[in-house]
Design a protein around this motif. Sequence first.
Motif, short mmCIF file in Angstrom:
data_model
loop_
_atom_site.label_atom_id
_atom_site.label_comp_id
_atom_site.label_asym_id
_atom_site.label_seq_id
_atom_site.Cartn_x
_atom_site.Cartn_y
_atom_site.Cartn_z
N PRO A 1 0.79 -0.78 -0.40
CA PRO A 1 0.41 -0.20 0.42
C PRO A 1 0.82 1.50 -0.10
CG PRO A 1 -1.14 -1.71 1.36
CD PRO A 1 0.10 -2.36 1.45
N ARG A 2 2.26 1.40 0.72
CA ARG A 2 2.57 2.34 0.76
C ARG A 2 3.58 2.48 -0.54
NH1 ARG A 2 3.89 5.04 6.06
NH2 ARG A 2 4.72 5.67 4.51
N LEU A 3 4.31 1.63 -0.71
CA LEU A 3 4.61 1.33 -2.59
C LEU A 3 3.52 2.38 -3.62
CD1 LEU A 3 7.41 0.95 -3.39
CD2 LEU A 3 6.77 -1.57 -3.89
N THR A 4 2.60 1.58 -4.05
CA THR A 4 1.99 2.26 -4.40
C THR A 4 0.68 3.47 -4.26
OG1 THR A 4 -0.29 0.78 -3.48
CG2 THR A 4 1.25 -0.28 -5.34
N GLY A 5 0.90 4.12 -3.39
CA GLY A 5 0.18 4.94 -3.01
C GLY A 5 -1.38 4.62 -2.94
N ILE A 6 -1.74 3.27 -3.41
CA ILE A 6 -2.93 3.13 -3.80
C ILE A 6 -3.97 1.77 -2.01
CG2 ILE A 6 -5.27 1.22 -3.84
CD1 ILE A 6 -3.41 1.18 -6.80
N ALA A 7 -4.75 3.42 -1.09
CA ALA A 7 -4.80 3.06 -0.03
C ALA A 7 -4.03 3.04 1.31
CB ALA A 7 -6.10 1.45 0.47
N PRO A 8 -2.96 3.78 1.47
CA PRO A 8 -1.83 3.94 2.66
C PRO A 8 -1.81 3.42 4.07
CG PRO A 8 -2.02 6.24 1.59
CD PRO A 8 -3.10 5.07 0.89
N LEU A 9 -3.59 3.81 4.88
CA LEU A 9 -3.26 3.05 5.47
C LEU A 9 -3.77 1.64 6.20
CD1 LEU A 9 -5.78 6.17 6.65
CD2 LEU A 9 -3.21 5.75 7.81
N LEU A 10 -3.89 0.86 4.89
CA LEU A 10 -3.18 -0.53 5.13
C LEU A 10 -2.37 -0.73 5.38
CD1 LEU A 10 -5.95 -1.54 2.00
CD2 LEU A 10 -6.61 -1.94 4.29
N ALA A 11 -1.86 -0.14 4.86
CA ALA A 11 0.17 -0.60 5.93
C ALA A 11 -0.08 -0.57 7.71
CB ALA A 11 1.15 0.33 5.86
N PRO A 12 -0.44 0.52 8.06
CA PRO A 12 -0.26 0.71 9.89
C PRO A 12 -1.39 -0.59 10.23
CG PRO A 12 -0.99 2.96 9.02
CD PRO A 12 -0.49 2.01 7.80
N ALA A 13 -2.60 -0.95 9.33
CA ALA A 13 -3.57 -2.12 9.99
C ALA A 13 -2.55 -3.35 9.23
CB ALA A 13 -4.98 -1.99 8.77
N ALA A 14 -2.20 -3.70 8.34
CA ALA A 14 -1.55 -4.44 8.39
C ALA A 14 -0.55 -4.90 9.64
CB ALA A 14 -0.20 -4.73 7.24
N ALA A 15 0.49 -3.73 10.57
CA ALA A 15 1.55 -3.15 11.86
C ALA A 15 -0.13 -4.25 12.69
CB ALA A 15 1.97 -2.44 11.93
N ILE A 16 -0.69 -3.16 12.48
CA ILE A 16 -1.22 -3.96 14.14
C ILE A 16 -2.16 -5.57 14.41
CG2 ILE A 16 -3.82 -3.74 14.87
CD1 ILE A 16 -3.96 -0.55 13.87
N GLY A 17 -2.01 -5.81 13.24
CA GLY A 17 -2.02 -7.43 12.99
C GLY A 17 -1.11 -8.63 13.84
N PHE A 18 0.03 -7.74 13.59
CA PHE A 18 1.81 -8.00 13.82
C PHE A 18 1.42 -8.05 14.64
CE2 PHE A 18 2.93 -7.91 9.13
CZ PHE A 18 4.06 -9.19 8.93
N VAL A 19 0.81 -7.17 15.69
CA VAL A 19 1.31 -7.17 16.79
C VAL A 19 0.01 -8.56 17.44
CG1 VAL A 19 0.51 -5.68 18.51
CG2 VAL A 19 1.80 -4.21 17.14
N LEU A 20 -1.07 -8.23 16.95
CA LEU A 20 -1.39 -9.23 17.89
C LEU A 20 -1.88 -10.59 17.41
CD1 LEU A 20 -5.30 -7.38 16.57
CD2 LEU A 20 -4.22 -7.40 18.37
N LEU A 21 -0.58 -10.60 16.62
CA LEU A 21 -0.05 -12.36 16.67
C LEU A 21 0.35 -12.51 17.20
CD1 LEU A 21 -0.19 -14.62 13.33
CD2 LEU A 21 1.60 -13.31 12.88
N GLN A 22 1.69 -11.88 17.21
CA GLN A 22 2.59 -11.74 18.13
C GLN A 22 1.90 -11.82 19.60
OE1 GLN A 22 6.01 -13.19 17.40
NE2 GLN A 22 5.35 -12.11 15.34
N ALA A 23 1.16 -10.97 19.91
CA ALA A 23 0.15 -11.39 21.39
C ALA A 23 0.04 -13.38 21.77
CB ALA A 23 -0.51 -10.49 21.40
N GLY A 24 -0.87 -12.83 20.03
CA GLY A 24 -1.24 -14.83 20.10
C GLY A 24 0.06 -15.68 20.14
N ALA A 25 1.45 -15.41 19.67
CA ALA A 25 2.52 -16.66 19.81
C ALA A 25 3.66 -16.59 21.44
CB ALA A 25 3.10 -15.57 18.40
#
Length: 120
Positions: free
Chosen positions: A63-87
């Motif tokens: 998303p950041r590279l293409t400029g299309i819906a760049p707010l999806l990048a922080p959303a993906a990072a939030i997903g990683f925080v949750l994934l690591q909490a589960g891990a």
Amino acid sequence: MNIAYWAVAGLLALFSFYSGALKVSLSRDRLRPMMAWVDRVPLPVLRALGAVELLGATGLVLPRLTGIAPLLAPAAAIGFVLLQAGAITVHLTGEDRRITLNVGLAATAAVTVWLGLATS
């Protein structure tokens, strides 16, 4: 700030892409020396976790590279925080209590969220 985002998110994406590719492609026997917990989850769950990591790594960069819906990048990072909490939970409930890497990845993902929102 943009350079900081790419440095932190790029490292997180590389690690997650590598880890996800291993989980998707290798057998339990090949994963066991690296990930002691693989015997505690069904194989389809292990493959799904790998796919989530691959998609998340793509979500940090594309998303950041293409400029299309760049707010999806922080959303993906939030997903990683949750994934690591589960891990961390999986590690602490089993015999393998090594969570240092997971805590570091969760912190890196949290910084990525902050940088992604600050530079959007």
